[in-house]
Motif scaffolding. Sequence first.
Motif, PDB file in Angstrom:
ATOM      1  N   GLN A  29       0.823  -1.201   0.000  1.00 29.44           N
ATOM      2  CA  GLN A  29       0.000   0.000   0.000  1.00 29.44           C
ATOM      3  C   GLN A  29       0.861   1.256   0.000  1.00 29.44           C
ATOM      4  O   GLN A  29       1.965   1.269   0.545  1.00 29.44           O
ATOM      5  N   LEU A  30       0.332   2.283  -0.619  1.00 27.72           N
ATOM      6  CA  LEU A  30       0.980   3.591  -0.650  1.00 27.72           C
ATOM      7  C   LEU A  30       0.040   4.599  -0.018  1.00 27.72           C
ATOM      8  O   LEU A  30      -1.069   4.815  -0.496  1.00 27.72           O
ATOM      9  N   GLN A  31       0.495   5.197   1.087  1.00 25.41           N
ATOM     10  CA  GLN A  31      -0.293   6.222   1.749  1.00 25.41           C
ATOM     11  C   GLN A  31      -0.106   7.544   1.011  1.00 25.41           C
ATOM     12  O   GLN A  31       1.012   7.988   0.801  1.00 25.41           O
ATOM     13  N   THR A  32      -1.200   8.160   0.604  1.00 25.00           N
ATOM     14  CA  THR A  32      -1.146   9.462  -0.045  1.00 25.00           C
ATOM     15  C   THR A  32      -1.988  10.452   0.751  1.00 25.00           C
ATOM     16  O   THR A  32      -2.726  10.075   1.662  1.00 25.00           O
ATOM     17  N   ALA A  33      -1.876  11.711   0.390  1.00 24.05           N
ATOM     18  CA  ALA A  33      -2.650  12.741   1.099  1.00 24.05           C
ATOM     19  C   ALA A  33      -4.137  12.585   0.859  1.00 24.05           C
ATOM     20  O   ALA A  33      -4.956  13.137   1.619  1.00 24.05           O
ATOM     21  N   ILE A  88      13.620  -9.887 -12.671  1.00 24.42           N
ATOM     22  CA  ILE A  88      13.219  -8.482 -12.590  1.00 24.42           C
ATOM     23  C   ILE A  88      11.967  -8.374 -11.729  1.00 24.42           C
ATOM     24  O   ILE A  88      10.931  -8.960 -12.050  1.00 24.42           O
ATOM     25  N   ALA A  89      12.056  -7.620 -10.647  1.00 20.96           N
ATOM     26  CA  ALA A  89      10.909  -7.400  -9.779  1.00 20.96           C
ATOM     27  C   ALA A  89       9.965  -6.396 -10.434  1.00 20.96           C
ATOM     28  O   ALA A  89      10.360  -5.634 -11.316  1.00 20.96           O
ATOM     29  N   SER A  90       8.719  -6.383  -9.960  1.00 20.77           N
ATOM     30  CA  SER A  90       7.766  -5.439 -10.539  1.00 20.77           C
ATOM     31  C   SER A  90       6.703  -5.057  -9.531  1.00 20.77           C
ATOM     32  O   SER A  90       6.366  -5.828  -8.621  1.00 20.77           O
ATOM     33  N   LEU A  91       6.185  -3.860  -9.727  1.00 24.24           N
ATOM     34  CA  LEU A  91       5.054  -3.372  -8.947  1.00 24.24           C
ATOM     35  C   LEU A  91       3.989  -2.893  -9.917  1.00 24.24           C
ATOM     36  O   LEU A  91       4.264  -2.115 -10.830  1.00 24.24           O
ATOM     37  N   ARG A  92       2.795  -3.373  -9.745  1.00 22.37           N
ATOM     38  CA  ARG A  92       1.641  -2.900 -10.510  1.00 22.37           C
ATOM     39  C   ARG A  92       0.553  -2.533  -9.502  1.00 22.37           C
ATOM     40  O   ARG A  92       0.493  -3.124  -8.419  1.00 22.37           O
ATOM     41  N   TYR A  93      -0.292  -1.574  -9.846  1.00 22.60           N
ATOM     42  CA  TYR A  93      -1.221  -1.076  -8.835  1.00 22.60           C
ATOM     43  C   TYR A  93      -2.560  -0.691  -9.443  1.00 22.60           C
ATOM     44  O   TYR A  93      -2.672  -0.408 -10.634  1.00 22.60           O
ATOM     45  N   ASP A  94      -3.585  -0.709  -8.593  1.00 26.29           N
ATOM     46  CA  ASP A  94      -4.893  -0.227  -8.995  1.00 26.29           C
ATOM     47  C   ASP A  94      -4.841   1.293  -9.048  1.00 26.29           C
ATOM     48  O   ASP A  94      -4.400   1.943  -8.090  1.00 26.29           O
ATOM     49  N   LYS A  95      -5.299   1.851 -10.149  1.00 23.69           N
ATOM     50  CA  LYS A  95      -5.323   3.302 -10.267  1.00 23.69           C
ATOM     51  C   LYS A  95      -6.220   3.920  -9.186  1.00 23.69           C
ATOM     52  O   LYS A  95      -7.128   3.257  -8.673  1.00 23.69           O
ATOM     53  N   ARG A  96      -5.959   5.146  -8.889  1.00 20.71           N
ATOM     54  CA  ARG A  96      -6.769   5.887  -7.923  1.00 20.71           C
ATOM     55  C   ARG A  96      -8.258   5.790  -8.306  1.00 20.71           C
ATOM     56  O   ARG A  96      -8.644   6.089  -9.432  1.00 20.71           O
ATOM     57  N   GLU A 108     -15.092  13.650  -9.343  1.00 22.89           N
ATOM     58  CA  GLU A 108     -14.692  13.781 -10.737  1.00 22.89           C
ATOM     59  C   GLU A 108     -14.273  15.201 -11.079  1.00 22.89           C
ATOM     60  O   GLU A 108     -13.286  15.407 -11.798  1.00 22.89           O
ATOM     61  N   GLU A 109     -14.963  16.172 -10.549  1.00 20.51           N
ATOM     62  CA  GLU A 109     -14.641  17.561 -10.868  1.00 20.51           C
ATOM     63  C   GLU A 109     -13.313  18.021 -10.265  1.00 20.51           C
ATOM     64  O   GLU A 109     -12.766  19.054 -10.666  1.00 20.51           O
ATOM     65  N   ASP A 110     -12.790  17.242  -9.307  1.00 20.65           N
ATOM     66  CA  ASP A 110     -11.520  17.603  -8.670  1.00 20.65           C
ATOM     67  C   ASP A 110     -10.324  16.855  -9.254  1.00 20.65           C
ATOM     68  O   ASP A 110      -9.175  17.162  -8.922  1.00 20.65           O
ATOM     69  N   LEU A 111     -10.576  15.872 -10.106  1.00 25.37           N
ATOM     70  CA  LEU A 111      -9.485  15.060 -10.646  1.00 25.37           C
ATOM     71  C   LEU A 111      -8.701  15.823 -11.703  1.00 25.37           C
ATOM     72  O   LEU A 111      -9.270  16.515 -12.545  1.00 25.37           O
ATOM     73  N   ARG A 112      -7.368  15.669 -11.655  1.00 29.03           N
ATOM     74  CA  ARG A 112      -6.481  16.288 -12.630  1.00 29.03           C
ATOM     75  C   ARG A 112      -5.464  15.249 -13.110  1.00 29.03           C
ATOM     76  O   ARG A 112      -5.102  14.332 -12.378  1.00 29.03           O
ATOM     77  N   PHE A 113      -5.000  15.422 -14.333  1.00 27.43           N
ATOM     78  CA  PHE A 113      -4.020  14.496 -14.904  1.00 27.43           C
ATOM     79  C   PHE A 113      -2.767  14.441 -14.037  1.00 27.43           C
ATOM     80  O   PHE A 113      -2.156  13.383 -13.853  1.00 27.43           O
ATOM     81  N   GLU A 114      -2.382  15.580 -13.479  1.00 25.78           N
ATOM     82  CA  GLU A 114      -1.176  15.654 -12.649  1.00 25.78           C
ATOM     83  C   GLU A 114      -1.276  14.781 -11.405  1.00 25.78           C
ATOM     84  O   GLU A 114      -0.256  14.330 -10.871  1.00 25.78           O
ATOM     85  N   GLN A 115      -2.498  14.528 -10.940  1.00 23.47           N
ATOM     86  CA  GLN A 115      -2.655  13.687  -9.767  1.00 23.47           C
ATOM     87  C   GLN A 115      -2.258  12.250 -10.067  1.00 23.47           C
ATOM     88  O   GLN A 115      -1.585  11.590  -9.265  1.00 23.47           O
ATOM     89  N   TYR A 116      -2.645  11.762 -11.230  1.00 21.73           N
ATOM     90  CA  TYR A 116      -2.219  10.428 -11.642  1.00 21.73           C
ATOM     91  C   TYR A 116      -0.695  10.366 -11.792  1.00 21.73           C
ATOM     92  O   TYR A 116      -0.056   9.369 -11.434  1.00 21.73           O
ATOM     93  N   ALA A 117      -0.105  11.421 -12.354  1.00 24.32           N
ATOM     94  CA  ALA A 117       1.349  11.461 -12.514  1.00 24.32           C
ATOM     95  C   ALA A 117       2.045  11.483 -11.161  1.00 24.32           C
ATOM     96  O   ALA A 117       3.095  10.849 -10.979  1.00 24.32           O
ATOM     97  N   ALA A 118       1.461  12.200 -10.195  1.00 28.27           N
ATOM     98  CA  ALA A 118       2.037  12.242  -8.849  1.00 28.27           C
ATOM     99  C   ALA A 118       1.998  10.869  -8.193  1.00 28.27           C
ATOM    100  O   ALA A 118       2.909  10.490  -7.444  1.00 28.27           O
TER     101      ALA A 118
END
Length: 318
Positions: A29-33, A88-96, A108-118
């Motif tokens: 798991q990855l804890q995000t804000a 070769i190890a790998s990590l794959r994840y469920d998108k936000r 939906e109105e708060d989502l930005r492309f930069e958030q996925y990149a972050a």
Amino acid sequence: MNWRLLMATWLMVFMQGVAHAAVEEAVVQLQTANGVLEGTLLVPEAKRGMPVVLLVAGSGPTDRNGNQPGLHHNALLQLSGALAQYGIASLRYDKRGVGRSMSAAPREEDLRFEQYAADVRDWVKWLAWDKRFGKVTVIGHSEGALLGMLAARQAKVANFVSIAGPGRPADQLLQMQLATQPAEIQSMALPVIERLKRGKTVEPVNPALQALFRPSVQPYLISWFKYDPAKEIAKLKMPVLVVQGTADIQVEEEDAWLLGAANQRATVVSIDGMNHIFKKSVPDRAQNWNTYTQPELPVMPELIAILAKFIRQGGKLD
């Protein structure tokens, strides 16, 4: 440096030189804000400092295995397992907002492309903390390639790989897709795209266009349209590999050459008969789409061998 498909004799020699490895699988798991993202880490039995890849899925509600509702093909799951056999190890994840990362879904109105990149950037940093791993390679699939490009400049990434990544901005791709629609739809949609490209929202939206341009999704489209993949890949300083299949009915071969021409460090590889989800197929649309619901079909071994060599040789194929 541009390559065509590597010879089958080379492929067989390379694959025969790789011993099958025991693999450990762990849910991480990855804890995000803005919530928790969940993924799967595959770690082969290998020495400290093994290479690791972060697999970045394409557009839409895509889970860690590469699947979406109604499209179950396990492309990323298969890719991850195959790379493990090369050490070769790998990590794959469920998108936000997808699967076990649902709790991290923004409005939906708060989502930005930069958030996925972050999110990509933060997963790379997460991997860098694990002392089992050495160099991190980001592999972006389709839209995930652009996300990976943005993240690769913000975190310590050794190599970058685009698989079926578009070479043109999203607004241009959308216009190309709309070219197959009736003239009436095009006449309504094109002005909306042009306004969004300028960073302006549009209201009201014709009911026929609600699925594409509803007001709540427009801020995301504006944030996405402003990026040109060719310009972004040109900014990367690490080794770059661009892979494209000749049987891809979603992204054209020309896109790969646009990306390759934009970065002098890029190597472009075209794989004969590979479609958008890494499976062997033909250009016929009906037969091609059938592979998207056949998870038993394996990903093409040519792709695995090319990726493994690029990663294990430090971003080189020669």
